[in-house]
Design a protein around this motif. Structure first.
Motif, short mmCIF file in Angstrom:
data_model
loop_
_atom_site.label_atom_id
_atom_site.label_comp_id
_atom_site.label_asym_id
_atom_site.label_seq_id
_atom_site.Cartn_x
_atom_site.Cartn_y
_atom_site.Cartn_z
N ARG A 1 -18.62 -39.40 -11.52
CA ARG A 1 -18.56 -40.49 -12.48
C ARG A 1 -19.92 -41.14 -12.63
N LYS A 2 -20.12 -41.77 -13.80
CA LYS A 2 -21.28 -42.62 -13.97
C LYS A 2 -20.92 -43.74 -14.94
N TRP A 3 -21.66 -44.84 -14.83
CA TRP A 3 -21.47 -45.95 -15.77
C TRP A 3 -21.95 -45.49 -17.14
N PRO A 4 -21.23 -45.79 -18.20
CA PRO A 4 -21.61 -45.31 -19.52
C PRO A 4 -23.03 -45.71 -19.92
N ASP A 5 -23.79 -44.74 -20.44
CA ASP A 5 -25.11 -45.03 -20.97
C ASP A 5 -25.41 -44.03 -22.09
N LEU A 6 -26.63 -44.07 -22.60
CA LEU A 6 -26.98 -43.21 -23.72
C LEU A 6 -27.58 -41.88 -23.28
N GLY B 1 -8.91 -45.68 -6.80
CA GLY B 1 -9.78 -46.71 -6.25
C GLY B 1 -10.66 -47.42 -7.24
N PHE B 2 -10.54 -47.07 -8.53
CA PHE B 2 -11.33 -47.75 -9.54
C PHE B 2 -10.65 -47.58 -10.89
N ASN B 3 -11.09 -48.37 -11.87
CA ASN B 3 -10.51 -48.30 -13.21
C ASN B 3 -11.17 -47.17 -13.99
N LEU B 4 -10.46 -46.05 -14.13
CA LEU B 4 -11.02 -44.88 -14.77
C LEU B 4 -11.50 -45.18 -16.19
N GLY B 5 -10.81 -46.08 -16.88
CA GLY B 5 -11.11 -46.37 -18.27
C GLY B 5 -12.46 -47.01 -18.52
N PHE B 6 -13.18 -47.36 -17.48
CA PHE B 6 -14.51 -47.96 -17.64
C PHE B 6 -15.63 -46.95 -17.43
N TRP B 7 -15.31 -45.74 -16.99
CA TRP B 7 -16.33 -44.82 -16.50
C TRP B 7 -16.38 -43.52 -17.30
N THR B 8 -17.60 -43.02 -17.48
CA THR B 8 -17.80 -41.67 -17.97
C THR B 8 -17.57 -40.70 -16.82
N ILE B 9 -16.83 -39.63 -17.09
CA ILE B 9 -16.52 -38.63 -16.07
C ILE B 9 -17.09 -37.28 -16.51
N GLY C 1 -17.33 -24.03 -27.07
CA GLY C 1 -16.36 -23.15 -27.71
C GLY C 1 -15.39 -22.49 -26.75
N ARG C 2 -15.63 -22.63 -25.45
CA ARG C 2 -14.74 -22.02 -24.44
C ARG C 2 -14.07 -23.06 -23.57
N PHE C 3 -14.74 -24.15 -23.27
CA PHE C 3 -14.21 -25.20 -22.39
C PHE C 3 -13.89 -26.44 -23.21
N THR C 4 -12.85 -27.15 -22.79
CA THR C 4 -12.48 -28.41 -23.44
C THR C 4 -12.20 -29.46 -22.38
N ILE C 5 -12.87 -30.59 -22.50
CA ILE C 5 -12.65 -31.70 -21.57
C ILE C 5 -11.73 -32.72 -22.21
N SER C 6 -10.88 -33.31 -21.40
CA SER C 6 -9.98 -34.35 -21.89
C SER C 6 -9.65 -35.29 -20.73
N ARG C 7 -9.04 -36.41 -21.08
CA ARG C 7 -8.70 -37.38 -20.03
C ARG C 7 -7.46 -38.14 -20.43
N ASP C 8 -6.76 -38.64 -19.41
CA ASP C 8 -5.61 -39.52 -19.61
C ASP C 8 -5.82 -40.70 -18.67
N PRO D 1 -15.67 -43.09 -21.59
CA PRO D 1 -14.48 -43.80 -21.08
C PRO D 1 -13.23 -43.69 -21.95
N HIS D 2 -13.41 -43.70 -23.27
CA HIS D 2 -12.24 -43.63 -24.15
C HIS D 2 -12.11 -42.28 -24.83
N ASP D 3 -12.77 -41.28 -24.26
CA ASP D 3 -12.62 -39.88 -24.70
C ASP D 3 -13.13 -39.66 -26.12
N ASP D 4 -14.00 -40.55 -26.62
CA ASP D 4 -14.46 -40.42 -28.00
C ASP D 4 -15.86 -39.85 -28.11
N ASP D 5 -16.49 -39.60 -26.99
CA ASP D 5 -17.81 -38.97 -26.98
C ASP D 5 -17.79 -37.92 -25.89
N LYS D 6 -17.99 -36.67 -26.29
CA LYS D 6 -17.94 -35.57 -25.33
C LYS D 6 -19.21 -34.74 -25.44
N TYR D 7 -19.58 -34.21 -24.32
CA TYR D 7 -20.76 -33.34 -24.26
C TYR D 7 -20.36 -32.03 -23.59
#
Length: 125
Positions: free
Chosen positions: A98-103, A26-34, A66-73, A53-59
């Protein structure tokens, strides 16, 4: 209709692994932080991890580093949480949102939306 649907939970022994999936529609995943959150019985929901959104910033929260890894396609409209070396204290219902990307890197629950229904993860011998 915007929708996030989690799957992949289950019962696993301590030290085991699970891979959670979050399917977006229902939305464009590539625009959103998940993000992934979890809520254990009797506790408040807490942030676990998020990916930009582009998997280049992870928290990662300290308790999963060290135990969990997040990824997206984004082409498959999927976000994953690989959970290794699971502990009994990881037992919880896991949600994606989801949230709109911010700092903001704090994962404050109120800034996130479109919550899924959750998937139960139980770590027990």
């Amino acid at each position: 209709q915007v929708q996030l649907v989690e799957s992949g939970g289950g019962l696993v022994q301590p030290g085991g692994s699970l891979r959670l999936s979050c399917a977006a529609s229902g939305f464009n995943l590539g625009f959103w932080t998940i993000g992934w959150f979890r809520q254990a019985p009797g506790k408040e929901r807490e942030g676990v991890s998020y990916t930009s959104p582009h998997d280049d910033d992870k928290y990662y929260a300290d308790f999963v580093k060290g135990r969990f890894t997040i990824s997206r396609d984004n082409t498959k409209k999927m976000v994953y949480l690989q959970m290794d070396n699971l502990r009994p204290e990881d037992t919880a219902v896991y949600y994606c949102a989801r949230k709109w990307p911010d700092l903001d890197r704090s994962m404050i629950e109120g800034t996130w939306g479109s919550w899924g229904q959750g998937t139960q993860v139980t770590v027990s011998s």
